[in-house]
Design a protein around this motif. Structure first.
Motif, PDB file in Angstrom:
ATOM      1  N   ARG A  44      -7.738 -14.358  -1.566  1.00 34.77           N
ATOM      2  CA  ARG A  44      -6.726 -13.301  -1.622  1.00 34.77           C
ATOM      3  C   ARG A  44      -5.463 -13.735  -0.873  1.00 34.77           C
ATOM      4  O   ARG A  44      -4.349 -13.547  -1.337  1.00 34.77           O
ATOM      5  CB  ARG A  44      -7.298 -12.012  -1.031  1.00 34.77           C
ATOM      6  N   SER A  77      -1.661 -14.797  -2.524  1.00 34.43           N
ATOM      7  CA  SER A  77      -0.634 -13.792  -2.285  1.00 34.43           C
ATOM      8  C   SER A  77       0.757 -14.390  -2.469  1.00 34.43           C
ATOM      9  O   SER A  77       0.937 -15.605  -2.518  1.00 34.43           O
ATOM     10  CB  SER A  77      -0.780 -13.200  -0.881  1.00 34.43           C
ATOM     11  N   GLU A  78       1.739 -13.507  -2.566  1.00 35.77           N
ATOM     12  CA  GLU A  78       3.117 -13.920  -2.846  1.00 35.77           C
ATOM     13  C   GLU A  78       3.592 -14.994  -1.856  1.00 35.77           C
ATOM     14  O   GLU A  78       4.193 -15.981  -2.238  1.00 35.77           O
ATOM     15  CB  GLU A  78       4.006 -12.671  -2.768  1.00 35.77           C
ATOM     16  N   ASP A  79       3.299 -14.792  -0.572  1.00 31.75           N
ATOM     17  CA  ASP A  79       3.714 -15.766   0.441  1.00 31.75           C
ATOM     18  C   ASP A  79       2.575 -16.725   0.796  1.00 31.75           C
ATOM     19  O   ASP A  79       2.560 -17.306   1.877  1.00 31.75           O
ATOM     20  CB  ASP A  79       4.161 -15.044   1.733  1.00 31.75           C
ATOM     21  N   GLY A  80       1.615 -16.864  -0.100  1.00 31.36           N
ATOM     22  CA  GLY A  80       0.409 -17.626   0.216  1.00 31.36           C
ATOM     23  C   GLY A  80       0.530 -19.111  -0.053  1.00 31.36           C
ATOM     24  O   GLY A  80       1.576 -19.614  -0.487  1.00 31.36           O
ATOM     25  N   TYR A 127      -1.965 -11.876  -8.164  1.00 32.78           N
ATOM     26  CA  TYR A 127      -3.203 -11.138  -8.401  1.00 32.78           C
ATOM     27  C   TYR A 127      -3.263 -10.711  -9.861  1.00 32.78           C
ATOM     28  O   TYR A 127      -2.276 -10.252 -10.421  1.00 32.78           O
ATOM     29  CB  TYR A 127      -3.281  -9.901  -7.511  1.00 32.78           C
ATOM     30  N   GLY A 183      -7.822  -8.990  -8.419  1.00 33.52           N
ATOM     31  CA  GLY A 183      -7.428  -8.586  -9.767  1.00 33.52           C
ATOM     32  C   GLY A 183      -6.606  -7.319  -9.732  1.00 33.52           C
ATOM     33  O   GLY A 183      -6.447  -6.692  -8.695  1.00 33.52           O
ATOM     34  N   ASN A 184      -6.055  -6.965 -10.888  1.00 34.70           N
ATOM     35  CA  ASN A 184      -5.429  -5.644 -10.966  1.00 34.70           C
ATOM     36  C   ASN A 184      -5.928  -4.873 -12.184  1.00 34.70           C
ATOM     37  O   ASN A 184      -5.391  -3.856 -12.536  1.00 34.70           O
ATOM     38  CB  ASN A 184      -3.894  -5.754 -10.962  1.00 34.70           C
ATOM     39  N   GLN A 239      -9.683  -3.575 -14.319  1.00 33.23           N
ATOM     40  CA  GLN A 239     -11.080  -3.282 -14.027  1.00 33.23           C
ATOM     41  C   GLN A 239     -12.030  -4.168 -14.821  1.00 33.23           C
ATOM     42  O   GLN A 239     -11.751  -4.539 -15.942  1.00 33.23           O
ATOM     43  CB  GLN A 239     -11.380  -1.825 -14.370  1.00 33.23           C
ATOM     44  N   SER A 243     -16.694   5.731   3.119  1.00 35.18           N
ATOM     45  CA  SER A 243     -15.384   5.178   2.786  1.00 35.18           C
ATOM     46  C   SER A 243     -14.671   5.952   1.686  1.00 35.18           C
ATOM     47  O   SER A 243     -13.501   5.728   1.451  1.00 35.18           O
ATOM     48  CB  SER A 243     -15.503   3.710   2.411  1.00 35.18           C
ATOM     49  N   LYS A 303       5.251  -5.430  -8.370  1.00 40.05           N
ATOM     50  CA  LYS A 303       5.220  -5.307  -6.908  1.00 40.05           C
ATOM     51  C   LYS A 303       5.133  -3.855  -6.462  1.00 40.05           C
ATOM     52  O   LYS A 303       5.386  -3.532  -5.304  1.00 40.05           O
ATOM     53  CB  LYS A 303       6.457  -5.976  -6.308  1.00 40.05           C
ATOM     54  N   ASN A 345       1.259   1.900 -15.037  1.00 41.41           N
ATOM     55  CA  ASN A 345       0.292   0.817 -14.867  1.00 41.41           C
ATOM     56  C   ASN A 345       0.902  -0.570 -15.126  1.00 41.41           C
ATOM     57  O   ASN A 345       0.566  -1.542 -14.464  1.00 41.41           O
ATOM     58  CB  ASN A 345      -0.913   1.064 -15.784  1.00 41.41           C
ATOM     59  N   ILE A 347       2.442  -1.889 -11.981  1.00 38.89           N
ATOM     60  CA  ILE A 347       1.624  -1.930 -10.770  1.00 38.89           C
ATOM     61  C   ILE A 347       1.154  -3.352 -10.493  1.00 38.89           C
ATOM     62  O   ILE A 347       0.632  -4.030 -11.372  1.00 38.89           O
ATOM     63  CB  ILE A 347       0.394  -1.004 -10.924  1.00 38.89           C
ATOM     64  N   GLY A 348       1.349  -3.807  -9.253  1.00 39.22           N
ATOM     65  CA  GLY A 348       0.816  -5.100  -8.863  1.00 39.22           C
ATOM     66  C   GLY A 348      -0.613  -4.953  -8.424  1.00 39.22           C
ATOM     67  O   GLY A 348      -1.472  -5.782  -8.712  1.00 39.22           O
ATOM     68  N   GLU A 349      -0.875  -3.862  -7.716  1.00 37.35           N
ATOM     69  CA  GLU A 349      -2.207  -3.688  -7.150  1.00 37.35           C
ATOM     70  C   GLU A 349      -2.436  -2.210  -6.806  1.00 37.35           C
ATOM     71  O   GLU A 349      -1.537  -1.540  -6.306  1.00 37.35           O
ATOM     72  CB  GLU A 349      -2.314  -4.541  -5.889  1.00 37.35           C
ATOM     73  N   LYS A 355      -5.858  -3.532   3.318  1.00 37.46           N
ATOM     74  CA  LYS A 355      -5.356  -4.329   2.191  1.00 37.46           C
ATOM     75  C   LYS A 355      -3.926  -3.925   1.870  1.00 37.46           C
ATOM     76  O   LYS A 355      -3.098  -4.758   1.510  1.00 37.46           O
ATOM     77  CB  LYS A 355      -6.252  -4.107   0.974  1.00 37.46           C
ATOM     78  N   SER A 406      -1.734  -5.722   4.266  1.00 37.28           N
ATOM     79  CA  SER A 406      -1.600  -7.164   4.003  1.00 37.28           C
ATOM     80  C   SER A 406      -0.752  -7.410   2.763  1.00 37.28           C
ATOM     81  O   SER A 406      -0.046  -8.413   2.676  1.00 37.28           O
ATOM     82  CB  SER A 406      -2.974  -7.824   3.899  1.00 37.28           C
ATOM     83  N   SER A 407      -0.788  -6.498   1.795  1.00 37.29           N
ATOM     84  CA  SER A 407       0.032  -6.678   0.595  1.00 37.29           C
ATOM     85  C   SER A 407       1.517  -6.619   0.916  1.00 37.29           C
ATOM     86  O   SER A 407       2.314  -7.342   0.316  1.00 37.29           O
ATOM     87  CB  SER A 407      -0.277  -5.600  -0.440  1.00 37.29           C
ATOM     88  N   THR A 439       2.737  -7.304   3.990  1.00 32.72           N
ATOM     89  CA  THR A 439       3.003  -8.456   4.846  1.00 32.72           C
ATOM     90  C   THR A 439       3.207  -9.714   4.010  1.00 32.72           C
ATOM     91  O   THR A 439       4.085 -10.526   4.284  1.00 32.72           O
ATOM     92  CB  THR A 439       1.808  -8.684   5.801  1.00 32.72           C
ATOM     93  N   ASN A 440       2.384  -9.877   2.956  1.00 30.24           N
ATOM     94  CA  ASN A 440       2.439 -11.100   2.161  1.00 30.24           C
ATOM     95  C   ASN A 440       3.414 -11.018   1.000  1.00 30.24           C
ATOM     96  O   ASN A 440       3.457 -11.910   0.156  1.00 30.24           O
ATOM     97  CB  ASN A 440       1.050 -11.438   1.627  1.00 30.24           C
ATOM     98  N   GLY A 441       4.146  -9.908   0.903  1.00 31.49           N
ATOM     99  CA  GLY A 441       5.156  -9.816  -0.143  1.00 31.49           C
ATOM    100  C   GLY A 441       4.619  -9.478  -1.519  1.00 31.49           C
ATOM    101  O   GLY A 441       5.342  -9.585  -2.503  1.00 31.49           O
ATOM    102  N   ASP A 442       3.339  -9.088  -1.625  1.00 27.22           N
ATOM    103  CA  ASP A 442       2.796  -8.741  -2.936  1.00 27.22           C
ATOM    104  C   ASP A 442       3.211  -7.342  -3.371  1.00 27.22           C
ATOM    105  O   ASP A 442       3.237  -7.039  -4.551  1.00 27.22           O
ATOM    106  CB  ASP A 442       1.269  -8.837  -2.920  1.00 27.22           C
ATOM    107  N   LYS A 475      -6.265   2.842 -15.250  1.00 29.70           N
ATOM    108  CA  LYS A 475      -6.276   1.478 -14.729  1.00 29.70           C
ATOM    109  C   LYS A 475      -6.550   0.460 -15.829  1.00 29.70           C
ATOM    110  O   LYS A 475      -6.190  -0.691 -15.710  1.00 29.70           O
ATOM    111  CB  LYS A 475      -7.320   1.345 -13.621  1.00 29.70           C
TER     112      LYS A 475
END
Lengths: 284, 395
Positions: A133, A137-140, A156, A237-238, A240, B87, B191, B239, B242-244, B251, B254-255, B257-260, B394
């Protein structure tokens, strides 16, 4: 006590067999097939509309939903497609590695390689998916490595799922092929060479037919494991997969989740029947 | 050696508690006039308590040594707390129906189901001393009461805000249109992020309520077929961009932070965490208003340790614990007395705990049921239809 027990089994081979097998067969029938039967039964139950509680009783509503709703078809084909792609990828990657391990490497190197192949299995699956993951990622790391060439990683999505699954299940393909190749005596390869076959022909006519059952056996692992996985699609993934739909329904609507689970079971039964025709179960 | 000899202090406490319990039973016994099911008194505690809670709601020092409000509770009440972390709301409902738990920190999308299903008990809230200090806006709401009966202690709340990366999104967005309107959303294609939760359909309904008045949406959780389909279509259209769909707060962080992800529906918690980590992000409540969650501690109707649960509810409603949990989890406390006790003096301002205008713009989560709650009758879409539609959205 021990003596009397021994006397009891003396001359009663059937009793001996029964005593030996009682525990494993009991586990298989009650624990293993029993839970499967409960799940299949649950696929015919349905939810009470008001309270949302499970009502036991026969109804085909869930299967009707699965067949009439286009989204489930799309998800099924997507999952089967990725499972097939992962299987082919792993077979192509695994064969040269397995061939080197079985036929070319020295014994010491061989054991080093076996350990190296199995090593990723010792670490947690979740950590591996988490690492991917980050890499995707974009900055990965992947985008960082590709950027000097003006390229961009897949990000993703379904391509990422294919990549990560191919990585995670690769050992399950290498090991059966390695075992299959080891079983081919070197003398067969020498004989083929002596009779004038070029390496390519030896590969096609001798090695391939003899290892094909092993490849099919490995493919059962890669295919079925991909078919049931939901953690990788959820992380990289994005879209299902079958496993995600089961997961998202199993608390809210258990009967529907059970009915969806029937899809991979049917797919796997068909796959295993085909695999059997290719001799996957004869030597493994 | 008897218990009293070994632990004289503890024994004395137990005695006092027992006497208080007996007195409470005697005192309140006659005053139960509304409903025979209603819990009207706290008796002697039973020595144990089995909770279902969101992560971070019942901290016993095992995550962070300094974050612990379970141990002092155990000392005070002799109730040994066992917490089962859930959860999702669906999981909470499922666990509650096993009958093995005494109580739950239910969000609105679970609580209505629990009330309707008879899984939780109504309580005469006057027996819990801290209830009087709870923010009145959180009392007697659809998600924690029914027919004038209350079902528990409000815990805290938060709004779903529009979180965006200030470098990537300019000018600052003030509308959900930036994630729903294709003309605007296409700018951030791939994004955009959204929570992976069927209740997110209500967010689309909030947007439609403001932008398509013809649909006549009055409550984003009470959607008839036409309104529901409009919301689902909007989300299917979204949809593409949508990136995620984020499954949990970590998560989501982190998305960003990582620019996703650069824009999407999120919580104040993620916003604060990202800002604290030096990310150039901000969040606002768009002009259409938003959805939000408000949690309530509820007592199981099958509770084995009801008195411990009642003590727990009161404990969780006290200003000191409210301040601890609101800061640890990142939410607005239900007891405004907590605002003076938080280690960050601005906590309540950051989370708009006292801002009634802010609060009024939020439609708090509640389980969609077929009864629309108005003259349309029982034609509204139920939660399992929301779940199925979410699968379709989705794709």
């Amino acid at each position: 006590m021990g003596r009397r027990l021994a006397d009891l089994f003396q001359g009663h081979p059937r009793l001996t067999v029964a005593a030996l097998l009682a525990a494993p067969i009991g586990w298989l029938v009650i624990g293993y097939l029993g839970s499967l039967a409960v799940m299949l039964a649950a696929s015919f139950w349905h939810l009470n509309e008001l309270s949302g509680e499970v009502t036991q009783g026969f109804s085909l509503d869930n299967f009707d939903t699965i067949f009439s709703d286009e989204v489930y078809r799309t998800i099924t084909f997507r999952t089967i497609g990725v499972a097939a792609a992962v299987t082919v990828t792993d077979a192509i990657l695994a064969f040269p590695i397995a061939f080197y391990m079985a036929k070319l490497a020295k014994p010491r190197m061989q054991s080093v390689l076996v350990v190296a192949v199995l090593l990723p299995l010792w670490s947690s699956y979740l950590v591996k998916v988490g690492a991917w993951r980050l890499m995707l990622s974009e900055d990965g790391a992947i985008n960082w490595a590709l950027s000097p060439f003006g390229l961009h990683g897949p990000g993703y999505g379904t391509v990422a799922v294919w990549l990560v699954m191919s990585y995670i299940w690769l050992p399950y393909m290498i090991i059966p092929i390695y075992a299959g190749l080891q079983r081919i005596p070197d003398s067969l390869l020498s004989a083929s060479e002596d009779l004038g076959a070029k390496p390519a022909k030896t590969f096609r006519k001798v090695i391939m037919p003899l290892t094909f059952p092993a490849i099919v056996a490995g493919s059962i692992f890669t295919f079925s494991l991909t078919l049931g996985d939901y953690i990788t699609p959820a992380n990289v993934g994005n879209k299902q997969f079958i496993g995600n739909v089961v997961y998202s329904n199993f608390v809210a609507n258990l009967p529907l989740a059970a009915a969806i689970t029937v899809i991979p079971i049917v797919v796997m039964v068909i796959y295993l029947l085909i695999a059997r025709r290719f001799g996957a179960f004869e030597h493994v | 050696m008897s218990y009293a000899n070994r632990h004289p202090a503890r024994f004395a406490w137990l005695l006092v508690l027992a006497m208080v319990g007996v007195l409470a039973v005697a005192g309140c016994g006659g005053s139960s006039d509304s409903n025979s099911d209603e819990v009207t008194s706290i008796g002697q505690t039973e020595g144990a308590l089995n909770l279902i809670a969101w992560a971070g709601y019942a901290e016993d020092g095992s995550t962070d040594k300094t974050v612990d409000w379970v141990t002092p509770f155990e000392k005070q009440t002799q109730c040994k707390v066992n917490t089962k972390t859930a959860s999702t709301s669906d999981e909470m409902v499922k666990l509650m129906r096993t009958g093995q738990y005494d109580g739950v920190s239910a969000s609105g999308d679970a609580s209505v189901r629990l009330i309707e299903g008879g899984d939780v008990s109504p309580i005469d809230m006057s027996i819990l001393s801290n209830y009087a200090d709870i923010n009145p806006s959180l009392k007697d709401q659809d998600y924690n009461s029914k027919d004038g009966q209350n079902y528990g202690m409000p815990h805290g709340w938060g709004a779903n805000v529009l979180l965006y990366n200030k470098d990537a999104v300019q000018p600052a967005p003030d509308s959900w249109g930036s994630v729903f309107d294709p003309a605007m959303a296409s700018k951030y294609s791939g994004k955009i992020t959204a929570p992976d939760n069927p209740i997110y359909i209500a967010d689309a309904a909030v947007y439609l309520e403001a932008t398509q008045p013809d649909l006549g949406i009055t409550d984003p959780y009470e959607l008839d077929e036409d309104q529901f389909n409009a919301a689902v279509d909007l989300l299917k259209q979204q949809n593409k961009f949508i990136g995620e769909y984020w499954p949990d707060a970590t998560k989501n962080i982190s998305s960003y932070t990582n620019g996703d992800s650069v824009i999407g529906s999120s919580w104040q918690y993620q916003t604060s965490a990202l800002q604290a980590a030096g990310e150039n992000v901000d969040a606002d409540l768009p002009k259409e208003g938003s959805t939000g969650w408000s949690d309530t501690w509820m007592l199981s109707s099958q509770a084995e340790h009801p008195n411990c649960m009642l003590e727990w509810m009161n404990w969780m409603g006290s200003p000191k614990v409210q301040a601890q949990v609101a800061e640890w989890f990142g939410e607005a406390p239900a007891n405004l007395g907590a605002c003076d006790l938080t280690s960050d003096p601005n906590h309540c301002d950051t989370y708009h705990a006292k801002d009634e205008k802010y609060y009024d713009q939020i439609a708090f989560w509640k389980t969609p049921i077929s009864d629309c709650g108005d003259d349309r009758g029982s034609v509204c879409m139920t939660y399992d239809q929301w779940v199925q539609a979410w699968t379709e959205i989705k794709g």
